[in-house]
Design a protein around this motif. Structure first.
Motif, PDB file in Angstrom:
ATOM      1  N   ARG A   1      18.308  20.754 -10.603  1.00 57.91           N
ATOM      2  CA  ARG A   1      17.568  19.333 -10.658  1.00 57.91           C
ATOM      3  C   ARG A   1      17.790  18.525  -9.345  1.00 57.91           C
ATOM      4  O   ARG A   1      17.191  17.236  -9.178  1.00 57.91           O
ATOM      5  CB  ARG A   1      18.121  18.569 -11.637  1.00 57.91           C
ATOM      6  N   LYS A   2      18.216  19.054  -8.282  1.00 55.70           N
ATOM      7  CA  LYS A   2      18.256  18.333  -7.114  1.00 55.70           C
ATOM      8  C   LYS A   2      16.934  18.530  -6.308  1.00 55.70           C
ATOM      9  O   LYS A   2      16.078  19.480  -6.606  1.00 55.70           O
ATOM     10  CB  LYS A   2      19.501  18.972  -6.006  1.00 55.70           C
ATOM     11  N   VAL A   3      16.362  17.382  -5.706  1.00 56.59           N
ATOM     12  CA  VAL A   3      15.404  17.318  -4.830  1.00 56.59           C
ATOM     13  C   VAL A   3      15.565  16.827  -3.394  1.00 56.59           C
ATOM     14  O   VAL A   3      16.690  16.245  -3.168  1.00 56.59           O
ATOM     15  CB  VAL A   3      14.229  16.297  -5.449  1.00 56.59           C
ATOM     16  N   HIS A   4      14.748  17.654  -2.592  1.00 55.95           N
ATOM     17  CA  HIS A   4      14.603  16.992  -1.355  1.00 55.95           C
ATOM     18  C   HIS A   4      13.673  15.798  -1.128  1.00 55.95           C
ATOM     19  O   HIS A   4      12.394  15.905  -1.829  1.00 55.95           O
ATOM     20  CB  HIS A   4      14.463  18.007  -0.127  1.00 55.95           C
ATOM     21  N   ALA A   5      13.765  14.710  -0.708  1.00 50.59           N
ATOM     22  CA  ALA A   5      13.221  13.478  -0.649  1.00 50.59           C
ATOM     23  C   ALA A   5      12.811  13.194   0.698  1.00 50.59           C
ATOM     24  O   ALA A   5      13.802  13.084   1.758  1.00 50.59           O
ATOM     25  CB  ALA A   5      13.936  12.348  -1.358  1.00 50.59           C
ATOM     26  N   THR A   6      11.604  12.663   0.924  1.00 53.64           N
ATOM     27  CA  THR A   6      11.338  12.221   2.277  1.00 53.64           C
ATOM     28  C   THR A   6      10.736  10.708   2.050  1.00 53.64           C
ATOM     29  O   THR A   6      10.121  10.278   1.220  1.00 53.64           O
ATOM     30  CB  THR A   6       9.999  12.889   3.026  1.00 53.64           C
ATOM     31  N   TRP A   7      11.531   9.735   2.922  1.00 54.59           N
ATOM     32  CA  TRP A   7      11.216   8.487   2.778  1.00 54.59           C
ATOM     33  C   TRP A   7      10.236   8.012   4.232  1.00 54.59           C
ATOM     34  O   TRP A   7      11.077   8.362   5.149  1.00 54.59           O
ATOM     35  CB  TRP A   7      12.575   7.615   2.727  1.00 54.59           C
TER      36      TRP A   7
ATOM     37  N   ASP B   1       0.741  -1.289  -0.175  1.00 56.50           N
ATOM     38  CA  ASP B   1       0.134  -0.005  -0.037  1.00 56.50           C
ATOM     39  C   ASP B   1       0.757   1.352  -0.021  1.00 56.50           C
ATOM     40  O   ASP B   1       0.457   2.354   0.320  1.00 56.50           O
ATOM     41  CB  ASP B   1      -0.940  -0.219   1.214  1.00 56.50           C
ATOM     42  N   ALA B   2       2.159   1.139  -0.408  1.00 59.10           N
ATOM     43  CA  ALA B   2       2.948   2.310  -0.637  1.00 59.10           C
ATOM     44  C   ALA B   2       2.649   3.526  -1.353  1.00 59.10           C
ATOM     45  O   ALA B   2       1.830   3.157  -2.373  1.00 59.10           O
ATOM     46  CB  ALA B   2       4.357   2.037  -0.859  1.00 59.10           C
ATOM     47  N   THR B   3       2.963   4.553  -1.114  1.00 61.40           N
ATOM     48  CA  THR B   3       2.544   5.752  -2.170  1.00 61.40           C
ATOM     49  C   THR B   3       3.955   6.511  -2.320  1.00 61.40           C
ATOM     50  O   THR B   3       4.828   6.514  -1.536  1.00 61.40           O
ATOM     51  CB  THR B   3       1.637   6.747  -1.227  1.00 61.40           C
ATOM     52  N   ALA B   4       3.893   7.179  -3.556  1.00 61.29           N
ATOM     53  CA  ALA B   4       5.014   7.875  -3.855  1.00 61.29           C
ATOM     54  C   ALA B   4       4.284   9.168  -4.553  1.00 61.29           C
ATOM     55  O   ALA B   4       3.491   8.912  -5.449  1.00 61.29           O
ATOM     56  CB  ALA B   4       5.750   7.223  -5.088  1.00 61.29           C
ATOM     57  N   ILE B   5       4.859  10.288  -4.096  1.00 60.89           N
ATOM     58  CA  ILE B   5       4.416  11.586  -4.575  1.00 60.89           C
ATOM     59  C   ILE B   5       5.536  12.207  -4.979  1.00 60.89           C
ATOM     60  O   ILE B   5       6.616  12.488  -4.436  1.00 60.89           O
ATOM     61  CB  ILE B   5       3.683  12.251  -3.460  1.00 60.89           C
ATOM     62  N   LEU B   6       5.407  12.606  -6.383  1.00 61.75           N
ATOM     63  CA  LEU B   6       6.234  13.307  -7.333  1.00 61.75           C
ATOM     64  C   LEU B   6       5.606  14.457  -7.678  1.00 61.75           C
ATOM     65  O   LEU B   6       4.445  14.593  -7.823  1.00 61.75           O
ATOM     66  CB  LEU B   6       7.061  12.390  -8.054  1.00 61.75           C
TER      67      LEU B   6
ATOM     68  N   TYR C   1       7.072   7.571  -0.243  1.00 63.79           N
ATOM     69  CA  TYR C   1       8.186   8.350  -0.745  1.00 63.79           C
ATOM     70  C   TYR C   1       7.784   9.734  -1.155  1.00 63.79           C
ATOM     71  O   TYR C   1       6.537   9.771  -1.657  1.00 63.79           O
ATOM     72  CB  TYR C   1       8.824   7.711  -1.806  1.00 63.79           C
ATOM     73  N   HIS C   2       8.390  10.839  -1.071  1.00 62.67           N
ATOM     74  CA  HIS C   2       7.792  11.878  -1.769  1.00 62.67           C
ATOM     75  C   HIS C   2       9.225  13.134  -1.959  1.00 62.67           C
ATOM     76  O   HIS C   2      10.160  13.017  -1.193  1.00 62.67           O
ATOM     77  CB  HIS C   2       7.072  12.848  -0.726  1.00 62.67           C
ATOM     78  N   ASN C   3       8.956  13.800  -3.020  1.00 58.02           N
ATOM     79  CA  ASN C   3      10.080  14.583  -3.201  1.00 58.02           C
ATOM     80  C   ASN C   3       9.640  15.863  -3.928  1.00 58.02           C
ATOM     81  O   ASN C   3       8.444  16.229  -4.303  1.00 58.02           O
ATOM     82  CB  ASN C   3      11.233  13.926  -4.232  1.00 58.02           C
TER      83      ASN C   3
END
Length: 136
Positions: free
Chosen positions: A106-112, A38-43, A126-128
Motif C-alpha cells: 500500500r506504499k506509494v511514491h508521491a511527488t509534490w 489551480d492545483a491538481t492532484a493525480i491519483l 500532487y501525484h502518487n
C-alpha cells in the motif's frame, strides 16, 4: 545550503506537515488550505483539477473509506527549481485504524510540486503511484 534555502525548506516541510495533520483530523478544508486555486492532484484513476475539486474529493473520502485514517510519510528528496518552485518526493501510505505501519503493497511514491507566491509556499500539484507496481 544558504539561509534562504534553509528557511524555504523549513517552510515547505511545514506546509506538508499541516496537510498531514489535516488528513489525520479528517478536515478536507484545512488539508487544501495551502493548495493553489489551480492545483491538481493525480491519483491512480483520478484527476482532481483545482483546489475545490481536491477538497470535495477528500471530503467524500473522509466521510467514507478514509474516515479515521492518518498517513505515514518519509521525505526522499527536495529539489528547488529556481527561486520559487520546488519538487518534493516522498514515500507514503495510509494508516487505517489500529495500524502503526503501512504494508509494503500500500506504499506509494508521491511527488509534490510547490510554488512560492507572495513569499508563501503553496502546493501546486500532487501525484502518487504505487511503490510496487502489479506484475503484468
Amino acid at each position: 545550503m544558504t539561509d534562504d534555502r534553509a528557511a524555504d525548506l523549513a517552510a515547505i516541510h511545514a506546509v506538508l506537515a499541516a496537510s498531514y495533520e489535516a488528513w489525520e483530523a479528517g478536515d478536507a478544508g484545512a488539508m487544501v488550505a495551502d493548495y493553489t486555486a489551480d492545483a491538481t492532484a493525480i491519483l491512480p484513476g483520478s484527476l482532481r483539477d483545482g483546489r475545490e475539486a481536491v477538497r470535495a474529493g477528500m471530503a467524500r473520502s473522509f466521510a467514507g473509506p478514509l474516515k479515521s485514517t492518518s498517513t505515514w510519510n518519509r521525505t526522499l528528496g527536495v529539489r528547488f527549481l529556481g527561486r520559487d518552485a520546488a519538487i518534493v518526493v516522498n514515500e507514503s501510505g495510509i494508516l487505517f485504524g489500529g495500524e502503526s505501519e503501512v504494508p509494503e503493497d500500500r506504499k506509494v511514491h508521491a511527488t509534490w510540486v510547490l510554488e512560492k507566491r507572495e513569499e508563501r509556499w503553496l502546493i501546486a500539484a500532487y501525484h502518487n503511484s504505487p511503490v510496487h507496481a502489479p506484475a503484468h
